[in-house]
Design a protein around this motif. Structure first.
Motif, short mmCIF file in Angstrom:
data_model
loop_
_atom_site.label_atom_id
_atom_site.label_comp_id
_atom_site.label_asym_id
_atom_site.label_seq_id
_atom_site.Cartn_x
_atom_site.Cartn_y
_atom_site.Cartn_z
N ASP A 51 0.85 -1.05 0.22
CA ASP A 51 -0.19 -0.05 0.20
C ASP A 51 1.22 1.55 0.02
OD1 ASP A 51 -1.90 -1.87 -0.09
OD2 ASP A 51 -2.27 -1.36 2.49
N ILE A 52 2.06 1.38 0.94
CA ILE A 52 2.76 2.72 1.09
C ILE A 52 3.22 2.79 -0.43
CG2 ILE A 52 5.11 3.35 1.98
CD1 ILE A 52 4.20 2.23 4.97
N ILE A 53 3.80 1.63 -1.35
CA ILE A 53 4.69 1.56 -2.58
C ILE A 53 3.32 2.35 -3.48
CG2 ILE A 53 5.61 1.13 -3.92
CD1 ILE A 53 7.27 1.80 -1.88
N CYS A 54 2.44 1.22 -3.83
CA CYS A 54 1.59 1.63 -5.09
C CYS A 54 0.79 2.70 -4.69
CB CYS A 54 0.58 0.58 -5.07
SG CYS A 54 1.42 -0.98 -5.31
N ARG A 55 0.16 3.09 -3.28
CA ARG A 55 -1.31 4.11 -3.16
C ARG A 55 -0.03 4.95 -2.97
NH1 ARG A 55 -4.79 0.70 -0.25
NH2 ARG A 55 -6.40 -0.01 -1.65
N GLY A 56 1.17 5.28 -1.91
CA GLY A 56 1.74 6.25 -1.12
C GLY A 56 2.22 6.97 -2.25
N LEU A 57 3.81 6.26 -2.74
CA LEU A 57 4.98 6.40 -3.61
C LEU A 57 4.67 6.78 -4.57
CD1 LEU A 57 7.50 5.24 -2.01
CD2 LEU A 57 6.67 7.02 -1.29
N ALA A 58 3.44 5.73 -5.73
CA ALA A 58 3.51 5.58 -6.75
C ALA A 58 2.73 6.91 -7.56
CB ALA A 58 3.27 4.33 -7.85
#
Length: 139
Positions: A51-58
């Protein structure tokens, strides 16, 4: 076997306003891949490393302002500590989830049930079936 016999006891949780950087640090320090999100003594979501990578950073040009609420999965799925482990496994297969918060009779979170916990608690064949079902591509 009951869920309480297989689960990891004493799971951490965060509030919706917790910055994702703090969540990531907690995940790293505890060597875990998710943290439940609680508000007003209720589970309201789950934040995973994905979630942090896909919804946050990306999805953000400035991730420093993001919190758990911005990236969490809502509609948390959970099981009860006193339910049969096999029922929890079926729930994980059906929902294709790798980690399941565990609550007690007072609706308090008392632990987490993960694929790793399952692999130590059940026969290898059943463990393999659960891993295959949970890891299958989402439709």
């Amino acid at each position: 076997m009951k869920v309480r016999e297989a689960m990891h006891k004493g799971a951490e949780w965060v509030s919706p306003d917790t910055p994702i950087a703090q969540i990531a640090q907690t995940m790293r320090n505890l060597d875990i891949g998710c943290l439940p999100v609680g508000e007003n003594d209720r589970l309201v979501g789950m934040v995973t490393d994905r979630d942090i990578i896909c919804r946050g950073l990306a999805d953000s040009s400035d991730a420093s302002d993001l919190t758990a609420e911005n990236v969490m999965t809502r509609g948390i799925v959970y099981c009860n500590a006193e339910e049969d482990l096999e029922d929890a496994l079926h729930l994980m297969e059906e929902k294709q989830i790798r980690r399941l918060p565990v609550i007690d009779e007072n609706k308090r979170m008392v632990g987490m049930l993960s694929l790793g916990d399952i692999s130590h608690a059940v026969a290898r064949e059943l463990s393999g079936e659960v891993v295959c079902a949970v890891s299958a591509h989402h439709q």
